[in-house]
Write an enzyme that holds these catalytic residues in place. Structure first.
Site, PDB file in Angstrom:
ATOM      1  N   HIS A 162      45.145  33.164  22.657  1.00 56.25           N
ATOM      2  CA  HIS A 162      46.491  33.740  22.681  1.00 56.25           C
ATOM      3  C   HIS A 162      46.948  34.223  21.310  1.00 56.25           C
ATOM      4  O   HIS A 162      47.986  34.870  21.198  1.00 56.25           O
ATOM      5  CB  HIS A 162      47.493  32.731  23.232  1.00 56.25           C
ATOM      6  CG  HIS A 162      47.313  32.456  24.693  1.00 56.25           C
ATOM      7  ND1 HIS A 162      47.333  33.448  25.643  1.00 56.25           N
ATOM      8  CD2 HIS A 162      47.111  31.296  25.369  1.00 56.25           C
ATOM      9  CE1 HIS A 162      47.145  32.924  26.836  1.00 56.25           C
ATOM     10  NE2 HIS A 162      47.003  31.623  26.704  1.00 56.25           N
ATOM     11  N   GLU A 201      44.926  22.221  32.239  1.00 58.05           N
ATOM     12  CA  GLU A 201      46.187  22.944  32.334  1.00 58.05           C
ATOM     13  C   GLU A 201      46.419  23.648  33.666  1.00 58.05           C
ATOM     14  O   GLU A 201      47.188  24.609  33.741  1.00 58.05           O
ATOM     15  CB  GLU A 201      46.292  23.965  31.188  1.00 58.05           C
ATOM     16  CG  GLU A 201      45.058  24.813  30.967  1.00 58.05           C
ATOM     17  CD  GLU A 201      45.134  25.652  29.712  1.00 58.05           C
ATOM     18  OE1 GLU A 201      46.222  25.824  29.149  1.00 58.05           O
ATOM     19  OE2 GLU A 201      44.073  26.167  29.290  1.00 58.05           O
ATOM     20  N   ASP A 231      51.054  26.187  30.737  1.00 55.52           N
ATOM     21  CA  ASP A 231      50.276  26.600  31.904  1.00 55.52           C
ATOM     22  C   ASP A 231      50.241  25.507  32.966  1.00 55.52           C
ATOM     23  O   ASP A 231      50.227  25.808  34.168  1.00 55.52           O
ATOM     24  CB  ASP A 231      48.854  26.971  31.482  1.00 55.52           C
ATOM     25  CG  ASP A 231      48.783  28.350  30.853  1.00 55.52           C
ATOM     26  OD1 ASP A 231      49.649  29.188  31.162  1.00 55.52           O
ATOM     27  OD2 ASP A 231      47.880  28.590  30.039  1.00 55.52           O
TER      28      ASP A 231
END
Length: 230
Positions: A48, A162, A188
């Site tokens: 990310h 997650e 998440d």
């Protein structure tokens, strides 16, 4: 032989403070690595963050390792491929050949995938990682033979729990030999379970799930980590 601060923290069971690096560049990495003498590790975020796996991750690793005399914090690379993808193998190869002290793999949902991650991170006979980079051992400041002898015991393999499927399989995932730590992705995880993201704390029902993951980690003598954001 091969060692680094986060590995030593794991061996001695002391808290290990770390930071997340999301911007590319040698000077960004070095600045973060020098930000505090209490940092044991830095995650180079190629998922990310805005850091490309090649060559950005390796440049960040070198900057982190050279940030302090005697070596900087441990450099952990979060690869961009998620655990539900079949393409994580080559990314693990690039991260480790770039000198990473460990890897962090997102969205691991099954024990089978966790075993694949371990295999890609270990030299034979424990895994299927190949050796060929002329640079890796130099980044660790040891010889090639020393790296080959000690890498299987020195490289940390961490995975993220997650989503709903991972929670259902968490005991089996935690029990996989070669997994060193479970990272909990609260954002998440919350979304996957149908709850809003943390604001700043997770929903109480999500907190119960987090505690379940922590119990699984403890039961298998694995380390765990829940990130927080400021």
């Amino acid at each position: 032989m091969a060692s680094h601060p986060l590995l030593q923290a794991f061996k001695t069971n002391i808290p290990a403070f770390g930071a997340w690096l999301t911007l590319p560049g040698t000077f960004h990495a070095r600045t973060v690595a020098r930000a505090s003498p209490h940092l044991s590790w830095i995650v180079v975020d190629c998922e990310h963050g805005l850091i490309p796996l090649v060559p950005g991750a390796s440049e960040s690793i070198v900057a982190i390792q050279g940030a302090k005399s005697g070596g900087g914090p441990s450099a952990i690379v979060r690869i961009p491929a998620t655990g539900i993808s079949a393409s994580s193998s080559w990314q693990i190869k690039h991260a480790l050949d770039g000198g990473a002290n460990g890897i962090l793999v997102p969205l691991i949902s099954t024990a089978a995938k966790a075993k694949e991650v371990v295999a890609d991170s270990r030299f034979p006979p424990l895994g299927r990682r190949g050796f060929g980079s002329p640079f890796t051992h130099g980044i660790w400041d040891i010889s090639a033979s020393q790296y080959l002898e000690s890498a299987n015991e020195s490289i940390l393999v961490m995975i993220q729990i997650e989503n709903k499927e991972a929670v259902e399989n968490v005991d089996e995932i935690a029990g996989v030999e070669g997994i060193d730590a479970l990272f909990i992705g609260p954002y998440d995880l919350s979304i996957s379970l149908g709850y809003p993201p943390p604001s700043p704390d997770p929903h109480p029902d999500v907190e119960k799930v987090i505690q379940k993951i922590l119990r699984a980690a403890h039961s298998s003598q694995k380390k765990w980590y829940v990130p927080f954001f400021v």
